[in-house]
Design a protein around this motif. Structure first.
Motif, PDB file in Angstrom:
ATOM      1  N   THR A  74      -0.747  -3.749  -0.267  1.00 21.51           N
ATOM      2  CA  THR A  74       0.222  -3.804  -1.058  1.00 21.51           C
ATOM      3  C   THR A  74       1.538  -4.381  -0.298  1.00 21.51           C
ATOM      4  O   THR A  74       1.699  -3.713   0.977  1.00 21.51           O
ATOM      5  N   GLY A 123      -1.369   1.956  -0.842  1.00 20.64           N
ATOM      6  CA  GLY A 123      -0.738   1.470  -2.257  1.00 20.64           C
ATOM      7  C   GLY A 123      -0.552   2.917  -2.826  1.00 20.64           C
ATOM      8  O   GLY A 123      -0.275   2.549  -4.136  1.00 20.64           O
ATOM      9  N   TRP A 147       4.884   3.054  -3.702  1.00 21.92           N
ATOM     10  CA  TRP A 147       5.389   2.132  -3.382  1.00 21.92           C
ATOM     11  C   TRP A 147       6.842   2.056  -2.749  1.00 21.92           C
ATOM     12  O   TRP A 147       7.212   1.377  -2.142  1.00 21.92           O
ATOM     13  N   SER A 162       1.668  -5.615  -5.831  1.00 20.50           N
ATOM     14  CA  SER A 162       0.116  -5.172  -5.673  1.00 20.50           C
ATOM     15  C   SER A 162      -0.706  -6.162  -4.676  1.00 20.50           C
ATOM     16  O   SER A 162      -0.019  -7.412  -4.716  1.00 20.50           O
TER      17      SER A 162
END
Length: 124
Positions: free
Chosen positions: A33, A102, A105, A52
């Motif tokens: 990510t 990830g 975030w 992503s």
């Protein structure tokens, strides 16, 4: 391991646009990510946008939603931040960062690797 180098910063008038680039080294780039953060003088580093590993998911801070667009090109090991309708309050050093898991975030503490930053200055 991933090394990140940002470019594209500069001085722009309010209402203008800039496109930041982040070049990554490392064969596992496509599995991370990627995020953009910024830090203004005297302030904490804050989340701007993230994408992503596949590019299929994105997230933006409310302050930039509708003005900034994050994208990535895994074939080129690069991530971008297109910034439109810039405001003086967007002035900051912008950093790209890579997050292996990830999970969160928004959280800068989750990111494993950081670039050196690029200065963006928006004049009024």
């Amino acid at each position: 391991q991933v090394q990140l180098v940002e470019s594209g910063g500069g001085l722009v008038q309010a209402g203008g646009s800039l496109r930041l680039s982040c070049a990554a080294s490392g064969r596992t780039f496509s599995q991370y990510t990627m995020g953009w953060f910024r830090q203004a003088p005297g302030k904490e580093r804050e989340f701007v946008a993230a994408i992503s590993w596949s590019g299929g998911g994105t997230l933006y801070a409310d302050s930039v939603k509708g003005r900034f667009t994050i994208s990535r090109d895994n074939a080129k090991n690069a991530v971008y931040l297109q910034m439109n309708s810039l405001k003086p309050e967007d002035t900051a050093v912008y950093y790209c960062a890579a997050d292996w898991f990830g999970r969160s975030w928004y959280n800068r503490n989750e990111y494993d690797y950081w670039g050196q930053g690029t200065q963006v200055t928006v004049s009024s």
